[in-house]
Design a protein around this motif. Structure first.
Motif, PDB file in Angstrom:
ATOM      1  N   SER A 135       0.840  -1.200   0.000  1.00 25.44           N
ATOM      2  CA  SER A 135       0.000   0.000   0.000  1.00 25.44           C
ATOM      3  C   SER A 135       0.870   1.243   0.000  1.00 25.44           C
ATOM      4  N   THR A 136       0.210   2.398  -0.141  1.00 24.70           N
ATOM      5  CA  THR A 136       0.920   3.680  -0.140  1.00 24.70           C
ATOM      6  C   THR A 136       1.621   3.922   1.191  1.00 24.70           C
ATOM      7  N   VAL A 137       1.077   3.340   2.249  1.00 24.65           N
ATOM      8  CA  VAL A 137       1.680   3.495   3.581  1.00 24.65           C
ATOM      9  C   VAL A 137       3.140   3.057   3.565  1.00 24.65           C
ATOM     10  N   LEU A 138       3.402   1.966   2.873  1.00 24.93           N
ATOM     11  CA  LEU A 138       4.775   1.449   2.816  1.00 24.93           C
ATOM     12  C   LEU A 138       5.703   2.430   2.118  1.00 24.93           C
ATOM     13  N   TYR A 139       5.211   3.129   1.104  1.00 24.97           N
ATOM     14  CA  TYR A 139       6.033   4.132   0.411  1.00 24.97           C
ATOM     15  C   TYR A 139       6.438   5.255   1.365  1.00 24.97           C
ATOM     16  N   TRP A 140       5.469   5.703   2.182  1.00 24.63           N
ATOM     17  CA  TRP A 140       5.763   6.765   3.144  1.00 24.63           C
ATOM     18  C   TRP A 140       6.850   6.329   4.133  1.00 24.63           C
ATOM     19  N   PHE A 141       6.699   5.115   4.657  1.00 20.88           N
ATOM     20  CA  PHE A 141       7.653   4.633   5.664  1.00 20.88           C
ATOM     21  C   PHE A 141       9.034   4.378   5.052  1.00 20.88           C
ATOM     22  N   LYS A 142       9.072   3.856   3.833  1.00 19.64           N
ATOM     23  CA  LYS A 142      10.366   3.641   3.178  1.00 19.64           C
ATOM     24  C   LYS A 142      11.064   4.971   2.908  1.00 19.64           C
ATOM     25  N   TYR A 184      13.392  16.957   9.566  1.00 19.37           N
ATOM     26  CA  TYR A 184      11.996  17.313   9.831  1.00 19.37           C
ATOM     27  C   TYR A 184      11.105  17.328   8.595  1.00 19.37           C
ATOM     28  N   ASN A 185      11.653  17.564   7.401  1.00 21.18           N
ATOM     29  CA  ASN A 185      10.831  17.473   6.186  1.00 21.18           C
ATOM     30  C   ASN A 185      10.900  16.085   5.554  1.00 21.18           C
ATOM     31  N   GLY A 186      11.835  15.260   6.027  1.00 15.10           N
ATOM     32  CA  GLY A 186      11.970  13.912   5.498  1.00 15.10           C
ATOM     33  C   GLY A 186      11.540  12.879   6.512  1.00 15.10           C
ATOM     34  N   TRP A 187      12.429  12.539   7.412  1.00 15.06           N
ATOM     35  CA  TRP A 187      12.198  11.481   8.398  1.00 15.06           C
ATOM     36  C   TRP A 187      10.943  11.739   9.246  1.00 15.06           C
ATOM     37  N   PHE A 188      10.870  12.899   9.901  1.00 12.11           N
ATOM     38  CA  PHE A 188       9.745  13.185  10.783  1.00 12.11           C
ATOM     39  C   PHE A 188       8.427  13.272  10.001  1.00 12.11           C
ATOM     40  N   PHE A 189       8.432  14.092   8.954  1.00 13.32           N
ATOM     41  CA  PHE A 189       7.189  14.358   8.220  1.00 13.32           C
ATOM     42  C   PHE A 189       6.664  13.114   7.516  1.00 13.32           C
ATOM     43  N   PHE A 190       7.529  12.393   6.814  1.00 11.34           N
ATOM     44  CA  PHE A 190       7.079  11.235   6.049  1.00 11.34           C
ATOM     45  C   PHE A 190       6.610  10.104   6.966  1.00 11.34           C
ATOM     46  N   ALA A 191       7.248   9.953   8.122  1.00 10.71           N
ATOM     47  CA  ALA A 191       6.797   8.941   9.078  1.00 10.71           C
ATOM     48  C   ALA A 191       5.404   9.287   9.599  1.00 10.71           C
ATOM     49  N   CYS A 192       5.198  10.560   9.953  1.00  8.27           N
ATOM     50  CA  CYS A 192       3.887  10.992  10.448  1.00  8.27           C
ATOM     51  C   CYS A 192       2.813  10.858   9.369  1.00  8.27           C
ATOM     52  N   MET A 193       3.157  11.221   8.134  1.00 11.66           N
ATOM     53  CA  MET A 193       2.192  11.083   7.046  1.00 11.66           C
ATOM     54  C   MET A 193       1.874   9.617   6.770  1.00 11.66           C
ATOM     55  N   GLY A 194       2.856   8.746   6.964  1.00 11.99           N
ATOM     56  CA  GLY A 194       2.618   7.316   6.814  1.00 11.99           C
ATOM     57  C   GLY A 194       1.641   6.805   7.857  1.00 11.99           C
ATOM     58  N   LEU A 195       1.823   7.253   9.110  1.00 15.46           N
ATOM     59  CA  LEU A 195       0.899   6.868  10.177  1.00 15.46           C
ATOM     60  C   LEU A 195      -0.507   7.383   9.893  1.00 15.46           C
ATOM     61  N   LEU A 196      -0.592   8.622   9.406  1.00 13.55           N
ATOM     62  CA  LEU A 196      -1.895   9.200   9.053  1.00 13.55           C
ATOM     63  C   LEU A 196      -2.536   8.442   7.898  1.00 13.55           C
ATOM     64  N   THR A 197      -1.751   8.161   6.864  1.00 11.93           N
ATOM     65  CA  THR A 197      -2.265   7.443   5.690  1.00 11.93           C
ATOM     66  C   THR A 197      -2.759   6.054   6.057  1.00 11.93           C
ATOM     67  N   ALA A 198      -2.093   5.415   7.023  1.00 16.99           N
ATOM     68  CA  ALA A 198      -2.521   4.084   7.461  1.00 16.99           C
ATOM     69  C   ALA A 198      -3.939   4.115   8.015  1.00 16.99           C
ATOM     70  N   LEU A 200      -6.193   6.513   7.107  1.00 18.22           N
ATOM     71  CA  LEU A 200      -7.105   7.035   6.085  1.00 18.22           C
ATOM     72  C   LEU A 200      -7.344   6.051   4.948  1.00 18.22           C
ATOM     73  N   SER A 201      -6.414   5.141   4.728  1.00 16.36           N
ATOM     74  CA  SER A 201      -6.429   4.323   3.516  1.00 16.36           C
ATOM     75  C   SER A 201      -7.619   3.377   3.417  1.00 16.36           C
ATOM     76  N   ARG A 211      -1.125   9.898  -5.298  1.00 16.60           N
ATOM     77  CA  ARG A 211      -0.785  11.209  -5.865  1.00 16.60           C
ATOM     78  C   ARG A 211      -0.211  12.134  -4.794  1.00 16.60           C
ATOM     79  N   ILE A 212      -0.803  12.093  -3.613  1.00 19.64           N
ATOM     80  CA  ILE A 212      -0.317  12.920  -2.504  1.00 19.64           C
ATOM     81  C   ILE A 212       1.138  12.553  -2.185  1.00 19.64           C
ATOM     82  N   PHE A 213       1.409  11.261  -2.094  1.00 26.86           N
ATOM     83  CA  PHE A 213       2.775  10.814  -1.793  1.00 26.86           C
ATOM     84  C   PHE A 213       3.748  11.269  -2.877  1.00 26.86           C
ATOM     85  N   LEU A 214       3.384  11.079  -4.139  1.00 28.72           N
ATOM     86  CA  LEU A 214       4.280  11.433  -5.247  1.00 28.72           C
ATOM     87  C   LEU A 214       4.590  12.924  -5.260  1.00 28.72           C
ATOM     88  N   LEU A 215       3.595  13.756  -4.977  1.00 31.58           N
ATOM     89  CA  LEU A 215       3.821  15.204  -4.935  1.00 31.58           C
ATOM     90  C   LEU A 215       4.807  15.571  -3.824  1.00 31.58           C
TER      91      LEU A 215
END
Length: 410
Positions: A135-142, A184-198, A200-201, A211-215
């Motif tokens: 899922s997209t969640v995995l992309y965020w965490f990776k 903070y724009n990479g590790w912190f933000f992408f991890a938090c967005m991954g948790l949020l996406t998990a 919402l998905s 699309r959100i992840f790719l942007l």
């Protein structure tokens, strides 16, 4: 969440309390006098421990908890030594930086901390690949663990310059901002967005989530130069920076749309205090993205990065207003933190302290543009630090009280 996660989260919350305690000392020294404390050295300990001991520790725990929901709780044993290792290096930096600044032992602990992040990235990436459901969640965490590892290049560049005793101001700042940006724009933000996406998905359009992840992921590298517009960068890089700033705003608008569509479900599944913390976090992120967009104007960028109070205000907006409030809101929403009256009161006081602190910092920053001195601003910032300290103390007491009652019940 399991008792295992709750115990680790209590440790992370205690670390946040330590960060707040040091913040009080730092603010007191600015407002009054503590001649036996080296402000710069203590500040280094404060910032390194905030990154490693609080935010990274909390994110690692929550990422492992997500993995456990997919692969079973036996996965905790696999990561236990990494969590202990990160905690060990965090406390090592907390002790050594205030004592010696950038010295032999502090550099050893900070280097060990980086190697822990490497091991965590490799372990976690491999375990994500073993999951049957992609899922997209995995992309965020990776992306999160990758950017965490990438940020270390900035730290190693700083160390190399110090060892060689060749510290050019522009290169020093470029390396420092490189580390901070991908933290903070990479590790912190992408991890938090991954948790949020998990969360919402389950009810969201998967195409929109991708699309959100790719942007966001395509924007994160050029967005680094938002912190380096004071350098002589080529025109084509400047154009990419503007595109990246717009891309992030567009991605966030898409995200808000997904959240809006799921509001009834989200409201019913979380306590009010968690909802409000997440709203404040989203507000901080919105302000951050708009500030970044505004900073693409060279004159505004030069003003912002030319005045320390504005830089400090921005960093606190991201690390406290956006990341910390999201993590606390997430923990409260999904029962990682026990909720009682003291928990709610502590969270309200702590959030109020963050807002007051941000107002004072931004007021100080705007006043600095005209070289205006605001009376008692340092005392006001000390008061804000004490408010945050009090809120976190109540949070900790509420968790410890619950634990004792549980033991007595047993």
């Amino acid at each position: 969440m399991s008792l295992y996660v709750r115990r680790w989260i209590k440790i992370a919350l205690f670390n946040l309390f330590i960060v707040a305690s040091i913040g009080v000392v730092l603010r007191y020294k600015i407002a009054f006098s503590l001649p036996f404390i080296d402000q710069k050295h203590l500040l280094h300990g404060h910032s390194h421990f905030a990154f490693a001991g609080w935010i990274s520790q909390a994110i690692m725990i929550l990422l492992v908890a997500y993995l456990a929901t997919q692969r079973g709780e036996t996965i905790y044993k696999r990561y236990r030594w990494l969590l202990y290792a990160n905690l060990f290096t965090a406390y090592g930096m907390l002790i050594t930086f205030p004592v010696e600044g950038y010295g032999l032992y502090s550099i050893i602990f900070s280097t060990l901390s980086i190697f822990v992040t490497y091991f965590f990235a490799v372990y976690y990436w491999r375990d994500l690949n073993k999951l049957k459901i992609k899922s997209t969640v995995l992309y965020w965490f990776k992306a999160a663990v990758f950017f965490n590892a990438l940020s270390s290049l900035g730290a190693f560049a700083l160390a190399a310059m110090m060892v060689a005793k060749i510290v050019h101001q522009n290169w020093y700042l470029a390396a420092e901002y490189f580390y901070l940006h991908f933290q903070y724009n990479g590790w912190f933000f992408f991890a938090c967005m991954g948790l949020l996406t998990a969360k919402l998905s389950a009810h969201a359009d998967l195409f929109i989530l991708k699309r959100i992840f790719l942007l966001f992921v395509t924007a994160v590298v050029p967005a680094y130069f938002l912190s380096a517009l004071w350098m002589n960068i080529p025109t084509w890089v400047y154009v990419l920076v503007i595109v990246a700033a717009f891309a992030q705003v567009i991605a966030w608008v898409y995200t808000l749309g997904v959240i809006k569509n799921q509001l009834p479900v989200l409201k019913s599944s979380m306590p009010p205090i968690a909802k409000w913390l997440l709203i404040f976090s989203a507000t901080a992120l919105t302000i951050k993205l708009l500030l970044q967009l505004g900073s693409t104007i060279p004159s505004l960028s030069n003003l912002a990065f030319g005045f320390r109070p504005i830089v400090i205000g921005y960093l606190h907006l991201v690390l406290l207003g956006m990341i910390t409030l999201f993590l606390l809101g997430y923990m409260l929403a999904y029962n990682v933190i026990t909720i009682n009256k003291k928990t709610i009161t502590g969270a309200i006081i702590f959030t109020s302290g963050i807002i007051i602190n941000e107002i004072f910092l931004m007021t100080q920053g705007v006043a600095a543009l005209t070289y205006t001195n605001i009376p008692f601003i340092n005392e006001a910032l000390l008061a804000a630090a004490l408010i945050m300290f009090t809120g976190l103390l109540l949070l900790l007491v509420s968790q410890n009280k619950k634990r004792k009652s549980d033991l007595n019940h047993k």
